[in-house]
Design an enzyme around this catalytic site. Sequence first.
Site, PDB file in Angstrom:
ATOM      1  N   LEU A 152      39.739  41.373  53.870  1.00 53.76           N
ATOM      2  CA  LEU A 152      38.456  41.798  54.524  1.00 53.76           C
ATOM      3  C   LEU A 152      38.552  41.405  56.543  1.00 53.76           C
ATOM      4  O   LEU A 152      37.808  42.380  56.972  1.00 53.76           O
ATOM      5  CB  LEU A 152      37.277  42.152  53.597  1.00 53.76           C
ATOM      6  CG  LEU A 152      37.291  43.558  53.079  1.00 53.76           C
ATOM      7  CD1 LEU A 152      36.245  43.480  52.754  1.00 53.76           C
ATOM      8  CD2 LEU A 152      37.537  44.752  54.028  1.00 53.76           C
ATOM      9  N   VAL A 178      30.611  42.178  55.761  1.00 52.70           N
ATOM     10  CA  VAL A 178      31.545  41.446  56.463  1.00 52.70           C
ATOM     11  C   VAL A 178      31.507  42.398  57.684  1.00 52.70           C
ATOM     12  O   VAL A 178      31.486  42.233  58.875  1.00 52.70           O
ATOM     13  CB  VAL A 178      32.372  41.666  56.073  1.00 52.70           C
ATOM     14  CG1 VAL A 178      33.613  41.266  57.330  1.00 52.70           C
ATOM     15  CG2 VAL A 178      32.748  40.658  54.830  1.00 52.70           C
ATOM     16  N   SER A 210      27.010  45.368  49.613  1.00 50.39           N
ATOM     17  CA  SER A 210      29.288  45.446  49.130  1.00 50.39           C
ATOM     18  C   SER A 210      29.649  44.417  50.363  1.00 50.39           C
ATOM     19  O   SER A 210      28.731  44.544  51.322  1.00 50.39           O
ATOM     20  CB  SER A 210      29.266  46.978  49.417  1.00 50.39           C
ATOM     21  OG  SER A 210      29.274  47.342  50.571  1.00 50.39           O
ATOM     22  N   HIS A 211      30.681  43.856  49.806  1.00 52.67           N
ATOM     23  CA  HIS A 211      31.194  43.152  50.873  1.00 52.67           C
ATOM     24  C   HIS A 211      31.538  43.732  51.858  1.00 52.67           C
ATOM     25  O   HIS A 211      31.670  42.839  53.384  1.00 52.67           O
ATOM     26  CB  HIS A 211      32.341  42.081  49.854  1.00 52.67           C
ATOM     27  CG  HIS A 211      32.925  41.062  50.799  1.00 52.67           C
ATOM     28  ND1 HIS A 211      32.799  39.977  50.378  1.00 52.67           N
ATOM     29  CD2 HIS A 211      34.205  41.389  51.169  1.00 52.67           C
ATOM     30  CE1 HIS A 211      33.524  39.271  51.758  1.00 52.67           C
ATOM     31  NE2 HIS A 211      34.144  39.567  51.237  1.00 52.67           N
ATOM     32  N   GLY A 212      32.173  44.318  51.135  1.00 52.03           N
ATOM     33  CA  GLY A 212      32.323  45.253  53.033  1.00 52.03           C
ATOM     34  C   GLY A 212      31.520  45.707  54.106  1.00 52.03           C
ATOM     35  O   GLY A 212      31.945  45.522  55.201  1.00 52.03           O
TER      36      GLY A 212
END
Length: 75
Positions: free
Chosen positions: A9, A39, A34-36
């Site tokens: 990512l 980021v 969420s990680h996405g």
Amino acid sequence: MSHCRGPDLCQLRRAAGLVHGRGGSRRRRPGVISHGAVVAREYGIPAVVGVADATTRLRDGQVVAVDGAAGTVTW
């Protein structure tokens, strides 16, 4: 868009936006943490999470419009 959720990512530095699919489990649907999404926020790019069938509906190199504020993806 990426099938990956890990270190790949970090490729987002070159992306204009992020489209995140739902994933395999109904209990683990992606959300604003969420990680996405985290980021994308750090890189200052729009993100839309929870897009049904994102990995099958979108193709490599396809141009899409990602509106993170409205939560929409158009192609």
